[in-house]
Design a protein around this motif. Structure first.
Motif, PDB file in Angstrom:
ATOM      1  N   ALA A 201      50.218  69.521 121.555  1.00 32.56           N
ATOM      2  CA  ALA A 201      50.956  70.554 120.831  1.00 32.56           C
ATOM      3  C   ALA A 201      51.829  71.338 121.803  1.00 32.56           C
ATOM      4  O   ALA A 201      52.994  71.632 121.509  1.00 32.56           O
ATOM      5  CB  ALA A 201      49.988  71.488 120.106  1.00 32.56           C
ATOM      6  N   VAL A 202      51.265  71.648 122.966  1.00 28.11           N
ATOM      7  CA  VAL A 202      52.047  72.391 123.959  1.00 28.11           C
ATOM      8  C   VAL A 202      53.245  71.564 124.410  1.00 28.11           C
ATOM      9  O   VAL A 202      54.382  72.041 124.433  1.00 28.11           O
ATOM     10  CB  VAL A 202      51.169  72.750 125.175  1.00 28.11           C
ATOM     11  N   VAL A 203      52.975  70.287 124.730  1.00 32.76           N
ATOM     12  CA  VAL A 203      54.070  69.438 125.191  1.00 32.76           C
ATOM     13  C   VAL A 203      55.153  69.349 124.125  1.00 32.76           C
ATOM     14  O   VAL A 203      56.345  69.500 124.409  1.00 32.76           O
ATOM     15  CB  VAL A 203      53.543  68.025 125.547  1.00 32.76           C
ATOM     16  N   LEU A 204      54.735  69.156 122.857  1.00 31.40           N
ATOM     17  CA  LEU A 204      55.715  69.030 121.783  1.00 31.40           C
ATOM     18  C   LEU A 204      56.532  70.301 121.607  1.00 31.40           C
ATOM     19  O   LEU A 204      57.750  70.250 121.437  1.00 31.40           O
ATOM     20  CB  LEU A 204      55.003  68.696 120.465  1.00 31.40           C
ATOM     21  N   SER A 205      55.862  71.462 121.656  1.00 28.52           N
ATOM     22  CA  SER A 205      56.649  72.671 121.422  1.00 28.52           C
ATOM     23  C   SER A 205      57.588  72.967 122.587  1.00 28.52           C
ATOM     24  O   SER A 205      58.728  73.362 122.362  1.00 28.52           O
ATOM     25  CB  SER A 205      55.763  73.877 121.088  1.00 28.52           C
ATOM     26  N   VAL A 206      57.106  72.749 123.816  1.00 30.82           N
ATOM     27  CA  VAL A 206      58.014  72.967 124.947  1.00 30.82           C
ATOM     28  C   VAL A 206      59.209  72.026 124.839  1.00 30.82           C
ATOM     29  O   VAL A 206      60.359  72.407 125.019  1.00 30.82           O
ATOM     30  CB  VAL A 206      57.289  72.761 126.293  1.00 30.82           C
ATOM     31  N   ARG A 207      58.896  70.786 124.480  1.00 28.70           N
ATOM     32  CA  ARG A 207      59.960  69.807 124.330  1.00 28.70           C
ATOM     33  C   ARG A 207      60.943  70.219 123.246  1.00 28.70           C
ATOM     34  O   ARG A 207      62.160  70.106 123.401  1.00 28.70           O
ATOM     35  CB  ARG A 207      59.334  68.458 123.997  1.00 28.70           C
ATOM     36  N   GLY A 208      60.403  70.713 122.131  1.00 29.93           N
ATOM     37  CA  GLY A 208      61.255  71.142 121.022  1.00 29.93           C
ATOM     38  C   GLY A 208      62.230  72.215 121.479  1.00 29.93           C
ATOM     39  O   GLY A 208      63.448  72.109 121.261  1.00 29.93           O
ATOM     40  N   VAL A 209      61.707  73.250 122.123  1.00 23.68           N
ATOM     41  CA  VAL A 209      62.572  74.345 122.578  1.00 23.68           C
ATOM     42  C   VAL A 209      63.605  73.824 123.572  1.00 23.68           C
ATOM     43  O   VAL A 209      64.789  74.158 123.498  1.00 23.68           O
ATOM     44  CB  VAL A 209      61.729  75.462 123.227  1.00 23.68           C
TER      45      VAL A 209
ATOM     46  N   GLN B 258      64.600  74.486 131.560  1.00 21.94           N
ATOM     47  CA  GLN B 258      63.206  74.036 131.532  1.00 21.94           C
ATOM     48  C   GLN B 258      62.264  75.225 131.629  1.00 21.94           C
ATOM     49  O   GLN B 258      61.294  75.342 130.875  1.00 21.94           O
ATOM     50  CB  GLN B 258      62.947  73.059 132.678  1.00 21.94           C
ATOM     51  N   THR B 259      62.588  76.130 132.549  1.00 23.97           N
ATOM     52  CA  THR B 259      61.746  77.324 132.690  1.00 23.97           C
ATOM     53  C   THR B 259      61.787  78.159 131.421  1.00 23.97           C
ATOM     54  O   THR B 259      60.765  78.660 130.955  1.00 23.97           O
ATOM     55  CB  THR B 259      62.221  78.159 133.890  1.00 23.97           C
ATOM     56  N   LEU B 260      62.974  78.289 130.845  1.00 26.47           N
ATOM     57  CA  LEU B 260      63.124  79.094 129.633  1.00 26.47           C
ATOM     58  C   LEU B 260      62.299  78.498 128.488  1.00 26.47           C
ATOM     59  O   LEU B 260      61.636  79.215 127.735  1.00 26.47           O
ATOM     60  CB  LEU B 260      64.601  79.147 129.249  1.00 26.47           C
ATOM     61  N   ALA B 261      62.311  77.166 128.381  1.00 29.00           N
ATOM     62  CA  ALA B 261      61.547  76.509 127.322  1.00 29.00           C
ATOM     63  C   ALA B 261      60.057  76.770 127.521  1.00 29.00           C
ATOM     64  O   ALA B 261      59.343  77.148 126.583  1.00 29.00           O
ATOM     65  CB  ALA B 261      61.822  75.005 127.335  1.00 29.00           C
ATOM     66  N   LEU B 262      59.614  76.605 128.760  1.00 26.36           N
ATOM     67  CA  LEU B 262      58.196  76.820 129.052  1.00 26.36           C
ATOM     68  C   LEU B 262      57.803  78.272 128.807  1.00 26.36           C
ATOM     69  O   LEU B 262      56.768  78.568 128.222  1.00 26.36           O
ATOM     70  CB  LEU B 262      57.938  76.425 130.501  1.00 26.36           C
ATOM     71  N   MET B 263      58.686  79.196 129.229  1.00 23.87           N
ATOM     72  CA  MET B 263      58.416  80.623 129.053  1.00 23.87           C
ATOM     73  C   MET B 263      58.344  80.978 127.570  1.00 23.87           C
ATOM     74  O   MET B 263      57.494  81.746 127.135  1.00 23.87           O
ATOM     75  CB  MET B 263      59.546  81.454 129.681  1.00 23.87           C
ATOM     76  N   THR B 264      59.281  80.423 126.775  1.00 20.59           N
ATOM     77  CA  THR B 264      59.298  80.739 125.355  1.00 20.59           C
ATOM     78  C   THR B 264      57.950  80.407 124.731  1.00 20.59           C
ATOM     79  O   THR B 264      57.350  81.233 124.037  1.00 20.59           O
ATOM     80  CB  THR B 264      60.401  79.926 124.646  1.00 20.59           C
ATOM     81  N   VAL B 265      57.479  79.187 125.003  1.00 21.49           N
ATOM     82  CA  VAL B 265      56.219  78.773 124.404  1.00 21.49           C
ATOM     83  C   VAL B 265      55.061  79.611 124.944  1.00 21.49           C
ATOM     84  O   VAL B 265      54.217  80.103 124.189  1.00 21.49           O
ATOM     85  CB  VAL B 265      55.969  77.273 124.666  1.00 21.49           C
ATOM     86  N   ALA B 266      55.057  79.831 126.264  1.00 21.49           N
ATOM     87  CA  ALA B 266      53.945  80.583 126.859  1.00 21.49           C
ATOM     88  C   ALA B 266      53.933  82.017 126.346  1.00 21.49           C
ATOM     89  O   ALA B 266      52.873  82.561 126.025  1.00 21.49           O
ATOM     90  CB  ALA B 266      54.053  80.561 128.380  1.00 21.49           C
ATOM     91  N   VAL B 267      55.112  82.633 126.243  1.00 21.55           N
ATOM     92  CA  VAL B 267      55.165  84.018 125.779  1.00 21.55           C
ATOM     93  C   VAL B 267      54.744  84.100 124.309  1.00 21.55           C
ATOM     94  O   VAL B 267      53.972  84.975 123.925  1.00 21.55           O
ATOM     95  CB  VAL B 267      56.575  84.623 125.989  1.00 21.55           C
ATOM     96  N   LEU B 268      55.231  83.142 123.495  1.00 20.44           N
ATOM     97  CA  LEU B 268      54.826  83.152 122.086  1.00 20.44           C
ATOM     98  C   LEU B 268      53.316  83.034 121.956  1.00 20.44           C
ATOM     99  O   LEU B 268      52.672  83.798 121.222  1.00 20.44           O
ATOM    100  CB  LEU B 268      55.495  82.007 121.330  1.00 20.44           C
ATOM    101  N   ALA B 269      52.755  82.080 122.697  1.00 19.30           N
ATOM    102  CA  ALA B 269      51.301  81.895 122.625  1.00 19.30           C
ATOM    103  C   ALA B 269      50.576  83.149 123.091  1.00 19.30           C
ATOM    104  O   ALA B 269      49.599  83.582 122.473  1.00 19.30           O
ATOM    105  CB  ALA B 269      50.884  80.692 123.464  1.00 19.30           C
TER     106      ALA B 269
END
Lengths: 655, 328
Positions: free
Chosen positions: A89-97, A147-158
């Motif tokens: 799920a994490v991989v998919l959402s980071v990928r999506g963003v 890439q960092t922004l995508a990872l941050m978006t998911v991490a911050v949302l979570a």
């Protein structure tokens, strides 16, 4: 912060005397306990360092656990049916963003950042945001930034979701609130470096592990502030809503949460900042993106390239901080927006602009940042660094070179402190910790501190931990001397404070790793560079809190002191500093926590001790060394926090 | 009344959280394969991606730089690089988070676990470079004191190698804790009056060596060949008791030198089978020590970007790399 420093000034003389009195009582009590316990303990285990009889060897069970995880990761139901899905799920959402960001192209992303900033925070910040993204592109860091922004978006949302859930529970229920507080306190004291290894073991190297490590680090401020906001809801309003017959859920959704908006936004702000500060540390476990570029550049001793990757992180942090901060202030201001673009009209315009920019770049076939627009800053930076190293390292007339300072610092400060700590009988250290923590706090904080210290002994890393502790103490001492001096100066001159602000911003948001190689170039390999890097990192927070604390001392008190003929120095020493004591204590506490966080990363430049253990554990997949080192760091952090934390906890980490 | 309603609200919140978790569990009823966990950045926006693990030493960066350039410019792939330490890199390779390790210095435990037992990793052949770890002193010091190059005389020089970090003993500088090292055991078993000080990372170690060299100070360091730094700071190896097959079997009792290791490439099993041109090319990739050093020196010393360094090398060595391209 405001609540942290505003309340105490006036009651000092009376309470101060009483406090001193109480402190004496506590110390006497402790002395009695010691007089009984020490002879017994000493007779049984007479040794300077922690006695072997009281240690537990965890290396075998931990080694087995780690083997079990690796062998069963592909087959055990826990992984196959649960953790594997979480990871996917994490991989998919980071990928999506990430895909959305790529599809928008650089023009679309920059436009989106600008218009969102414009809607929430005004024209000035919109320009800043656009410029920041432009610079990321100019530095040749567009793709890693995304890439960092995508990872941050998911991490911050979570983190926000998790933090709000925890905060809701704590905000609505007193018992949960009481139980959760020590847990959140603890989570915030942990240096992130300490818990990378267990996360990696479960999820493997890569993005899911990075996101999880980030969430652990970034969720607590959200939880804490949500709970604070909900609990602080105006009683009168709640009463009124209840009398209108609203159900529990209605009251929560229509009154409590809206009333807590400011705290929620502040929580979001803090969460974002903490998540970004994890971006680089997480690169050690394969997070990719900007952090990875910093890490790779440092591996080839390329400070310039590391800076080129570090600047976008600073810019992202500054933009996100200012925008969420401004949004919070606007919420409080309650001014009526009269422009044509208020409400939905503004937002649809924003969406239209973004879409137009994205489509334009798509049709112009300019989705990716053009390579010809990249400016190389690495070379001049490296030239500057080389010059510094050539001219400052050694043999500078009169003052001596940086290497000489480092050698003296190691020989005359670090070594004696370390040897002194390691030479003290183990029980005497426990007593010192107990005394310090009890005098400044309650018997509970003292107990936590002593137990944390004892756990270090039980884990059989007593000497290594004292080595780390000596580095922390030396670092904190230097930080406090410099920080208080600069803070006092800044509190007396608005101009200096204004000049300092951007410098402090940069130093505070620049990833700690960026400092590591320049400090080696200047100070050589060893403990000294680790300590200096820690000082640079912790200094801004100490300066900020000191300045603010001194500023908030009531002008009337200072005026009256002056009118009695006190000199500037006397006013500072006898009025300002005593009145700002809570702020100074907070600065000490923050200094200790931040110094510890960097000193352990100093394992990368020869700092040795616990940082090295964690690093070795990560590098060799050796759970026993790494995890024990990590736990010891956590215990050290807990102990230091409790020893420097005034009775009631006042403010958050990273304030 | 107040407390009761708060409690019901609370129960509701907990109930909805529980429901959410249950939903997640239900939707996740299928099996998740932990051995197929590609990076989220891979194959984005229609591009074929190869993810390479970059080790922290510059030689490995040179391998990756050249491979990356060819994959990108000649074969049309997008390349993601991830920097990971050696042993976690094996784990990442087995999970499919990276597709290939370009330079491995020998990890028997990992080979047993992932290649023989789990079969998630396959060998990718020689890199063409032979690695050797040893103890080195700067040549300017060895010339003045020729007998320092035998381990038996090291104790005589311990005081020359003293630093603030080594206490009263001589300093033997090691690098990153991830590197293969027996130095602590060697110092102990050979009765040397030395302390092993870990620089913590190769970067820190190189920086320190360069500083020593600038001042022409004596030092003793763990170091390895091939390495570009030898061109800048000439170093001479200290002879340790000769390596014999099996003398390093018990890490506690080691008393001998490090072996010479032909460096290896390793691939994720799935990638090796279905990786198309990229896998075929990476399998054929093989170059010499001199080639690698040339690129390493450009990257680490001349501070060229790995891309520019690879480009320059490719321009001068067309025959070599054309032979690596997949045929047909």
């Amino acid at each position: 912060m405001a609540t942290a420093t505003a309340s105490t000034p006036v009651r000092d003389t009376g309470i101060g005397a009483l406090l001193r009195h109480r402190a004496v009582t506590k110390l006497l009590l402790l002395a009695v306990v010691a007089a009984v316990a020490v002879p017994i303990v000493n007779a049984k285990w007479a040794s300077g360092a922690w006695p072997d009889a009281l240690t537990v060897d965890l290396s075998e069970p931990l080694g087995k656990a780690s083997d079990w995880i690796i062998d069963n990761r592909d087959s055990h139901p826990l992984f196959v049916y649960f953790l594997g899905h979480v990871s996917n799920a994490v991989v998919l959402s980071v990928r999506g963003v990430y895909l959305v960001l790529l599809a928008a192209g650089w023009a679309g992303v920059t436009a989106a950042a600008a218009v969102v900033a414009w809607r929430v925070a005004g024209v000035k910040l919109a320009a800043t945001a656009a410029a920041a993204f432009g610079i990321c592109g100019l530095l040749g860091m567009w793709v890693p930034t995304m890439q960092t922004l995508a990872l941050m978006t998911v991490a911050v949302l979570a983190s926000v979701v998790l933090g709000m859930l925890l905060g809701l529970a704590a905000g609505l229920n007193d018992r949960v609130f009481r139980m959760m507080r020590p847990v959140l306190d603890t989570m915030q004291v942990l240096p992130a470096f300490a818990y990378l290894l267990p996360v990696v073991l479960v999820f493997g190297i890569g993005v899911p592990a990075a996101v999880f490590a980030t969430v652990v680090y970034a969720a607590p401020p959200m939880a804490r502030l949500t709970a604070l906001g909900l609990r602080g809801a105006d009683g009168g309003v709640m009463e009124a809503v209840a009398s209108l017959g609203a159900t529990g859920r209605q009251r929560l959704l229509s009154a409590r949460l809206p009333l807590a908006r400011k705290e929620l936004l502040l929580g979001l702000n803090q969460t974002i900042m903490m998540a970004l500060s994890m971006a680089v540390i997480a690169s050690v476990i394969g997070a990719g993106g900007l952090g990875d570029r910093v890490y790779q550049a440092l591996a080839s001793v390329d400070v310039g390239q590391a800076l080129a990757a570090g600047i976008p992180i600073v810019l992202l942090a500054v933009v996100l901080d200012r925008v969420t901060g401004a949004a919070g202030e606007r919420l409080g201001a309650q001014t009526e927006d009269t422009s044509v673009f208020r409400g939905w009209r503004g937002w649809s315009l924003a969406a239209a602009v973004t879409l137009a920019a994205a489509l334009a770049s798509r049709f112009a076939d300019r989705l990716e940042w053009p390579t010809s627009w990249v400016v190389q800053i690495a070379e001049p930076v490296n030239t500057a660094k080389d010059w510094m190293v050539d001219h400052l390292y050694t043999g500078v007339p009169v003052v001596g070179g940086t290497a000489d300072w480092a050698a003296h610092f190691t020989t005359y400060v670090l070594d004696p402190v370390r040897d002194g700590l390691q030479g003290l009988p183990w029980w005497s250290l426990l007593l010192i910790v107990a005394a310090l923590a009890w005098v400044i706090g309650t018997w509970q904080t003292a107990l936590t501190a002593v137990l944390a210290m004892a756990a270090i002994g039980v884990l059989d890393v007593w000497n290594a931990s004292l080595d780390t502790l000596s580095q922390v103490l030396a670092g904190v001492a230097v930080t406090l001397v410099l920080g208080f001096a600069i803070g006092v100066a800044a509190s007396r001159s608005r101009r200096l404070e204004r000049l300092l602000r951007p410098v402090l911003d940069v130093f505070q948001t620049m990833p700690q790793f960026v400092y590591l190689i320049p400090v080696v170039a200047l100070f050589g390999v060893g403990r000294a560079p680790a300590v200096f890097a820690a000082v640079v990192y912790a200094l801004p927070a100490v300066v900020r809190i000191t300045t603010q604390g001194l500023r908030q001392v009531s002008p009337a008190a200072m005026e009256s002191a002056k009118s009695l003929g006190a000199t500037n120095w006397q006013v500072l020493r006898q009025v300002q500093l005593p009145l700002a004591r809570p702020a100074l204590l907070l600065a000490l506490n923050q200094g200790v926590v931040l110094v510890l966080a960097v000193v352990v990363i100093g394992g990368l430049v020869g700092g040795g001790a616990l940082g090295y253990d964690v690093l070795a554990g990560l590098a060799r997949g050796d759970l026993a060394t790494g995890l024990v080192g990590g736990i010891a760091i956590v215990c050290l952090g807990l102990m230091l926090d409790r020893v420097t934390q005034p009775t009631e906890r006042r403010a958050k980490k990273g304030a | 009344m107040g407390t009761r309603t708060t409690r019901t609200t609370c129960t509701r919140v907990i109930a909805s959280v529980g429901a959410g978790a249950a939903l997640l569990a239900l939707s996740g009823c299928g099996k998740a394969d932990m051995s197929k966990q590609a990076s989220p950045y891979a194959n984005a926006a229609g591009a074929k991606t190869v993810t390479l693990s970059v080790q922290s030493w510059v030689g490995a960066q040179a391998d990756v730089a050249v491979a990356e350039y060819i994959l990108k410019e000649k074969l049309g792939y997008r390349v993601d690089k991830v920097q990971i330490d050696e042993i976690p890199a094996w784990d990442a390779l087995s999970q499919g988070r990276v597709d290939a390790i370009m330079e491995d210095w020998g990890h028997p435990d990992q080979e047993q676990r992932y290649i023989k037992d789990k079969k998630t990793i396959v060998p990718g052949g020689d890199v063409g470079v032979t690695g050797h770890i040893g103890w080195y002193v700067p040549t300017y010091f060895a010339k003045k004191h020729p007998d320092v190059t035998d381990w038996k005389n090291l104790n005589k020089y311990a005081k020359d190698f003293r630093t603030p970090e080594s206490g009263g003993k001589g300093q033997l500088m090691d690098g990153s804790p991830s590197y293969v090292t027996n130095d602590k055991a060697l110092v102990e078993n050979l009765d040397l009056d030395y302390k092993v000080v870990f620089a913590g990372s190769e970067a820190a170690q190189i920086t320190q060596i360069e500083q020593f060299a600038k001042q022409q100070k004596p030092f003793l360091t763990y170091w390895y060949k091939p390495q570009w730094l030898f061109k800048k700071v000439p170093m001479t190896e200290v002879k340790l008791p000769a390596y014999k097959e099996g003398c390093d079997a018990d890490p506690e009792k080691i008393k001998c030198a490090y072996p010479h290791t032909p460096l290896q490439k390793y691939f994720n099993a799935d990638f090796a089978k279905n990786g198309g041109d990229a896998a075929a090319f990476l399998k054929r990739f093989k170059w010499s020590e001199a080639d690698q050093n040339e690129v390493s020196l450009m990257i680490a010393d001349k501070k060229m970007s790995p891309e520019d360094a690879a480009k320059r090398w490719l321009a001068d060595n067309e025959a070599k790399w054309k032979a690596w391209l997949p045929r047909g």
